[in-house]
Structure formats: structure tokens, C-alpha cells
Write an enzyme that holds these catalytic residues in place. Structure first.
Site: not given
Ligand code: DGL
Length: 271
Positions: A14-15, A46-47, A77-78, A158, A190-192
Site C-alpha cells: 500500500d502507499s 497515491y490517490g 490499496c484501492n 496518516e 480506500c484501505t486507510h
Molecule cells: N490506501 C490506499 C487506497 O486504498 C491509498 C491512499 C493514498 O495513498 O492516497 O487507495
């Protein structure tokens, strides 16, 4: 190559800390598995990145996971699942299996959500890629998807959610938007976001079901390993985390999340 492939680790990336929500669900469900985790904290979020940039990071990360002979690579990570899954799958080829966090959720929706209006929140990359919409439309189950990009949530998470008040008002602002009106369930795309699941659930006062993909993905992974005879039956589980940049949030969360000993190592993707 390791002798018994079932004893090889599962690679997860993931990011940042988001994929740890998936790892926790995996270690709860199949505790014997060894995990190699990569948090690309140097390139987070990453988004907001271009598809090409996310693809380049993902390939580099896979090189590391392949060097550790991972039997499966799970893109936890989505945003990377949306931007890079097809490319990574082709790149990895027969060297490992590649899974993402979106397909198990689509399979889950097929079961119980026919003719319902469902919301999706995620990063700009995930939402604007339309990947959920395309896959849901392909189910042909009369599901209407209403989606909203919520880019400020990842940096807030984060940061370790310094202020509860800021967190609540940001969630309130996003979730009350017209784009998400009249939904009966909300996908945390989003996994966050499972890290603020309680605050999201509180906003809806229990009236909207919150679909948290971490458990759904862990179950799908277990099924995949069983099907391919890759479940680790021995009990030498351990977890090795790599980060492209040390962040306090990452170190704190690994300690909070996992009872097992976690090895944390700095690994810059580009020197
Ligand atoms: N946790 C990630 C996701 O599921 C990435 C979030 C990010 O880095 O923007 O998209």
C-alpha cells in the site's frame, strides 16, 4: 525458489498504513501466514498521483516482493488496484499470483445488494477511474453506485488524527454531500478508511451499512490459498515491514495493530 511454496510469504503493499488494516484481517483469519509488507510512505498519497506514477511504484515494489519469493502479491490499496492491477499481473506473470482489493468487494455485492443504491468513497484515482462502477455495472444486478472522492481523509489518517474535532467535521462535510444521498450502504473504497470506520458509522447513526473491505479481502485470500493448496500449515508466522520512508504514524500503528513481533526496515525504492 523456496522448497515448499505454501510456506513462502504473502507480499502485501500500500502507499502507507492503509494496507495494515488488510494485514490485520489476514493475520486474524490465517495466523500462520508469513507477511512481507511494503508501505510506500515516500510516495504517499497515491490517490493524487498519475496512473503512470502508481504503475512505476507498483512494479518496483513487486520486484522486492518477488525477491522474497512471495507466493501471492496482494495489492492492498484501492488506488494501486485501480491504476496498476492489470499491468502488475502481466509483469509478474507466472512468478507469483497477484490479487487486488476491489474484486472481492464486487463479489460480495453480488450476493445481497441487488437493486440497491450504494455509496463509494475513495481517493481521486479510485473514484475517477470508474473501476467500481464498471465492475458493478458488469454484474447487471440493478445496483446504482453513487461515488465521491474524499482526498483529505488519507493525509488526516496518516497524521494520526491529531484532533477528533477536525476528523468529525471533515467526515460530516464529505458524507452530507448530495453525491452520497439516499444510500443504504457505503463502500470504504480506500484501505486507510477502516481506521476511521467508527466515526463514519457514527455519522450515519447505524442507518447505512459500512462495507469494510479488509475482512472481505482476507476471506477471499484464504479461499484462494485453499483452492491453490497454498495455505501455510506450519506455525512459523512472522511479519517483515519495509517502508520507503520512516514515518511516525507507520511505526506507531504497527505496534498498536500487531501482537506479533514486527521487523521494520527502511527500503528506498530509488536510491
Ligand atoms: N490506501 C490506499 C487506497 O486504498 C491509498 C491512499 C493514498 O495513498 O492516497 O487507495
Amino acid at each position: 525458489m523456496v522448497k515448499n511454496f505454501s510456506m513462502a510469504p504473502i507480499g502485501v503493499f500500500d502507499s502507507g498504513v492503509g494496507g495494515l488494516t488488510v494485514v490485520r484481517a489476514i493475520t486474524d483469519l490465517i495466523p500462520n501466514e508469513k507477511i512481507i509488507y511494503f508501505g510506500d510512505t515516500a510516495h504517499l498519497p497515491y490517490g493524487d498521483k498519475s496512473t503512470a506514477a502508481i504503475q512505476a511504484y507498483s512494479v518496483k515494489i513487486c520486484d522486492l516482493l518477488l525477491r522474497h519469493h512471495c507466493k501471492v502479491i496482494l495489492i492492498a490499496c484501492n488506488s494501486a488496484s485501480a491504476a496498476a492491477f492489470d499491468l502488475v499481473k502481466e509483469y509478474v506473470g507466472s512468478r507469483s499470483h497477484v490479487l487486488n482489493v476491489i474484486d472481492p468487494v464486487i463479489d460480495y455485492l453480488r450476493e445481497d445488494y441487488t437493486n440497491k443504491q450504494i455509496g463509494l468513497i475513495g481517493t481521486k484515482q479510485t473514484v475517477f477511474s470508474n473501476i467500481y462502477k464498471k465492475k458493478i455495472d458488469a454484474l447487471d444486478a440493478g445496483i446504482e453506485l453513487k461515488s465521491l472522492a474524499t482526498p483529505l481523509l488519507v493525509p488526516m489518517i496518516e497524521e494520526g488524527i491529531a484532533s477528533q474535532k477536525i476528523c468529525e467535521s471533515m467526515i460530516h462535510d464529505y458524507l452530507s454531500r448530495q453525491e452520497l444521498s439516499d444510500i443504504s450502504a457505503l463502500i470504504l473504497g480506500c484501505t486507510h478508511y477502516p481506521l476511521i470506520k467508527k466515526q463514519i458509522s457514527d455519522f450515519y447513526l447505524g442507518a447505512v451499512e459500512i462495507i469494510d473491505s479488509s475482512e472481505i479481502v482476507a476471506k477471499a485470500l484464504k479461499g484462494f490459498l485453499e483452492f491453490h493448496n497454498l495455505l501455510n500449515k506450519s506455525s512459523d508466522a512472522d511479519m517483515h515491514c519495509f517502508v520507503s520512508d520512516y514515518t511516525e504514524a507507520f511505526t506507531a500503528l504497527t505496534k498498536l495493530f500487531f501482537k506479533r513481533k514486527v521487523k521494520l526496515e527502511h527500503y528506498p525504492l530509488w536510491e
